[in-house]
Design a protein around this motif. Sequence first.
Motif, mmCIF file in Angstrom:
data_model
loop_
_atom_site.group_PDB
_atom_site.id
_atom_site.type_symbol
_atom_site.label_atom_id
_atom_site.label_comp_id
_atom_site.label_asym_id
_atom_site.label_seq_id
_atom_site.Cartn_x
_atom_site.Cartn_y
_atom_site.Cartn_z
ATOM 1 N N LEU A 36 36.923 58.396 43.821
ATOM 2 C CA LEU A 36 36.200 59.177 42.813
ATOM 3 C C LEU A 36 34.717 58.854 42.818
ATOM 4 C CD1 LEU A 36 38.536 59.170 39.674
ATOM 5 C CD2 LEU A 36 38.392 60.821 41.534
ATOM 6 N N THR A 37 33.924 59.860 42.573
ATOM 7 C CA THR A 37 32.480 59.697 42.364
ATOM 8 C C THR A 37 32.108 59.940 40.905
ATOM 9 O OG1 THR A 37 32.052 62.025 42.891
ATOM 10 C CG2 THR A 37 32.006 60.457 44.722
ATOM 11 N N THR A 38 33.099 60.186 40.072
ATOM 12 C CA THR A 38 32.895 60.590 38.682
ATOM 13 C C THR A 38 32.171 59.519 37.880
ATOM 14 O OG1 THR A 38 35.012 61.721 38.878
ATOM 15 C CG2 THR A 38 34.080 61.516 36.662
ATOM 16 N N ALA A 39 31.256 59.934 37.018
ATOM 17 C CA ALA A 39 30.574 59.006 36.114
ATOM 18 C C ALA A 39 31.577 58.368 35.164
ATOM 19 C CB ALA A 39 29.503 59.744 35.320
ATOM 20 N N ASN A 40 31.289 57.131 34.778
ATOM 21 C CA ASN A 40 32.107 56.379 33.812
ATOM 22 C C ASN A 40 33.557 56.224 34.256
ATOM 23 O OD1 ASN A 40 29.996 55.958 31.862
ATOM 24 N ND2 ASN A 40 30.196 58.135 31.336
ATOM 25 N N SER A 41 33.766 56.127 35.559
ATOM 26 C CA SER A 41 35.105 55.851 36.084
ATOM 27 C C SER A 41 35.110 54.457 36.694
ATOM 28 C CB SER A 41 35.523 56.891 37.120
ATOM 29 O OG SER A 41 34.692 56.814 38.267
ATOM 30 N N GLY A 42 36.264 53.786 36.630
ATOM 31 C CA GLY A 42 36.317 52.435 37.162
ATOM 32 C C GLY A 42 37.742 51.961 37.375
ATOM 33 N N SER A 43 37.887 50.865 38.106
ATOM 34 C CA SER A 43 39.191 50.238 38.314
ATOM 35 C C SER A 43 38.981 48.733 38.407
ATOM 36 C CB SER A 43 39.863 50.782 39.573
ATOM 37 O OG SER A 43 39.001 50.757 40.688
ATOM 38 N N MET A 44 39.933 47.983 37.855
ATOM 39 C CA MET A 44 39.789 46.528 37.811
ATOM 40 C C MET A 44 41.144 45.854 37.918
ATOM 41 S SD MET A 44 37.884 44.047 35.019
ATOM 42 C CE MET A 44 38.889 44.473 33.599
ATOM 43 N N LEU A 45 41.193 44.811 38.729
ATOM 44 C CA LEU A 45 42.287 43.843 38.722
ATOM 45 C C LEU A 45 41.871 42.690 37.828
ATOM 46 C CD1 LEU A 45 43.257 43.521 42.493
ATOM 47 C CD2 LEU A 45 44.698 44.476 40.687
ATOM 48 N N GLN A 46 42.767 42.270 36.947
ATOM 49 C CA GLN A 46 42.505 41.118 36.081
ATOM 50 C C GLN A 46 43.781 40.283 36.006
ATOM 51 O OE1 GLN A 46 41.908 41.597 31.686
ATOM 52 N NE2 GLN A 46 39.889 40.743 32.116
ATOM 53 N N SER A 47 43.679 39.014 36.326
ATOM 54 C CA SER A 47 44.866 38.169 36.376
ATOM 55 C C SER A 47 45.398 37.890 34.974
ATOM 56 C CB SER A 47 44.553 36.849 37.084
ATOM 57 O OG SER A 47 43.637 36.074 36.337
ATOM 58 N N TRP A 48 46.718 37.810 34.878
ATOM 59 C CA TRP A 48 47.322 37.360 33.624
ATOM 60 C C TRP A 48 47.030 35.880 33.408
ATOM 61 C CZ3 TRP A 48 48.948 40.664 30.134
ATOM 62 C CH2 TRP A 48 49.410 41.917 30.537
ATOM 63 N N ARG A 49 47.046 35.141 34.484
ATOM 64 C CA ARG A 49 46.791 33.703 34.398
ATOM 65 C C ARG A 49 45.296 33.455 34.187
ATOM 66 N NH1 ARG A 49 49.705 29.219 35.843
ATOM 67 N NH2 ARG A 49 48.488 27.344 36.344
ATOM 68 N N VAL A 50 44.982 32.506 33.325
ATOM 69 C CA VAL A 50 43.584 32.150 33.105
ATOM 70 C C VAL A 50 43.251 30.875 33.868
ATOM 71 C CG1 VAL A 50 43.391 33.310 30.882
ATOM 72 C CG2 VAL A 50 44.160 30.928 30.956
ATOM 73 N N ILE A 51 41.996 30.765 34.275
ATOM 74 C CA ILE A 51 41.531 29.658 35.096
ATOM 75 C C ILE A 51 40.723 28.690 34.224
ATOM 76 C CG2 ILE A 51 40.265 29.021 37.170
ATOM 77 C CD1 ILE A 51 42.738 30.891 37.573
ATOM 78 N N PRO A 52 41.056 27.401 34.230
ATOM 79 C CA PRO A 52 40.335 26.442 33.378
ATOM 80 C C PRO A 52 39.043 25.947 34.022
ATOM 81 C CG PRO A 52 42.096 25.319 34.533
ATOM 82 C CD PRO A 52 42.189 26.774 34.946
ATOM 83 N N PHE A 53 38.118 25.524 33.169
ATOM 84 C CA PHE A 53 36.869 24.901 33.613
ATOM 85 C C PHE A 53 36.790 23.504 33.009
ATOM 86 C CE2 PHE A 53 36.034 29.485 32.878
ATOM 87 C CZ PHE A 53 36.044 29.873 34.195
ATOM 88 N N TYR A 54 36.414 22.536 33.844
ATOM 89 C CA TYR A 54 36.352 21.147 33.404
ATOM 90 C C TYR A 54 34.939 20.607 33.562
ATOM 91 C CZ TYR A 54 41.421 21.509 33.813
ATOM 92 O OH TYR A 54 42.725 21.901 33.687
ATOM 93 N N LYS A 55 34.617 19.558 32.791
ATOM 94 C CA LYS A 55 33.278 18.995 32.843
ATOM 95 C C LYS A 55 33.014 18.278 34.164
ATOM 96 C CE LYS A 55 32.641 18.310 27.863
ATOM 97 N NZ LYS A 55 32.367 17.331 26.803
ATOM 98 N N ALA A 56 33.927 17.384 34.536
ATOM 99 C CA ALA A 56 33.651 16.503 35.668
ATOM 100 C C ALA A 56 34.068 17.084 37.008
ATOM 101 C CB ALA A 56 34.353 15.166 35.445
ATOM 102 N N ASN A 57 34.957 18.072 37.004
ATOM 103 C CA ASN A 57 35.509 18.583 38.252
ATOM 104 C C ASN A 57 35.166 20.062 38.438
ATOM 105 O OD1 ASN A 57 36.939 16.083 38.779
ATOM 106 N ND2 ASN A 57 38.285 16.694 37.100
ATOM 107 N N SER A 58 34.889 20.432 39.672
ATOM 108 C CA SER A 58 34.523 21.815 39.979
ATOM 109 C C SER A 58 35.752 22.717 39.975
ATOM 110 C CB SER A 58 33.856 21.897 41.353
ATOM 111 O OG SER A 58 32.660 21.154 41.388
ATOM 112 N N THR A 59 35.556 23.944 39.524
ATOM 113 C CA THR A 59 36.535 25.012 39.693
ATOM 114 C C THR A 59 36.034 25.928 40.796
ATOM 115 O OG1 THR A 59 37.205 24.940 37.371
ATOM 116 C CG2 THR A 59 37.719 26.946 38.592
ATOM 117 N N TYR A 60 36.903 26.205 41.776
ATOM 118 C CA TYR A 60 36.530 27.048 42.909
ATOM 119 C C TYR A 60 37.273 28.373 42.840
ATOM 120 C CZ TYR A 60 34.577 22.775 44.932
ATOM 121 O OH TYR A 60 33.842 21.633 45.145
ATOM 122 N N LEU A 61 36.541 29.452 43.051
ATOM 123 C CA LEU A 61 37.111 30.804 43.069
ATOM 124 C C LEU A 61 36.732 31.435 44.407
ATOM 125 C CD1 LEU A 61 35.675 31.603 39.566
ATOM 126 C CD2 LEU A 61 38.076 31.100 40.013
#
Length: 219
Positions: A36-61
């Motif tokens: 589609l080229t239509t204005a205001n159209s979109g598609s998204m994948l979003q995981s059910w699982r959430v990813i944690p962020f920690y102070k001392a350790n890196s999170t990699y995506l």
Amino acid sequence: YPLGAAVNTKKWKTLLSASQTITIAGARYELNSSGLTTANSGSMLQSWRVIPFYKANSTYLEFNINWTLAPLANWFAEWGVGNNATAIADATDAVVFRITAGQFRGVCRNAGVETYVDLGALPAPAVVHDFVIEVTQDVVHFWYEGDLLGSITVPNAQFGPTSQPTLPVIVRTYNSAGATASAIKLQCSAIQASIGGADLNRLWPTQQCGMGNSSVQAP
């Protein structure tokens, strides 16, 4: 990597706007597969699982990403983590790579306050690229094919890159208030999230299951 011929809805939510679709082909997800080229159209994948962020350790995506044509006016793409409510809505909290108006940026959003870094020249279209986001308490690094493109230092007034301790993985593409001249499809695969710098004291099959994979899916 996606398995089968349809999106695994136990792993992913599919958020669609104005008839854009998401399909699987060639071991990759294809967003705006309807072309589609239509204005205001979109598609998204979003995981059910959430990813944690920690102070001392890196999170990699990590993501393998391909866009089928050179970016055009009114076309946008993002991949990383974020709490977007719809495919075309901005997240209040996010850490993403973003293509916008032909620009290539690394972006952090903390309770709606956005900080970004210019990542330089946009990689070529129709080529699969490897991207990694490294999230720490004080700085976020944006990597491309093993090279560090840019970093965002968390502003002094903020307690972290986002205001949330966890966020879901997202990959999205959308057309803004104006239509695009041609349809661009966003393809993604090999999506992974992991924690570095910590002794998790867990066997690899257990870690695989914790990342939403089968314990026998990878060596």
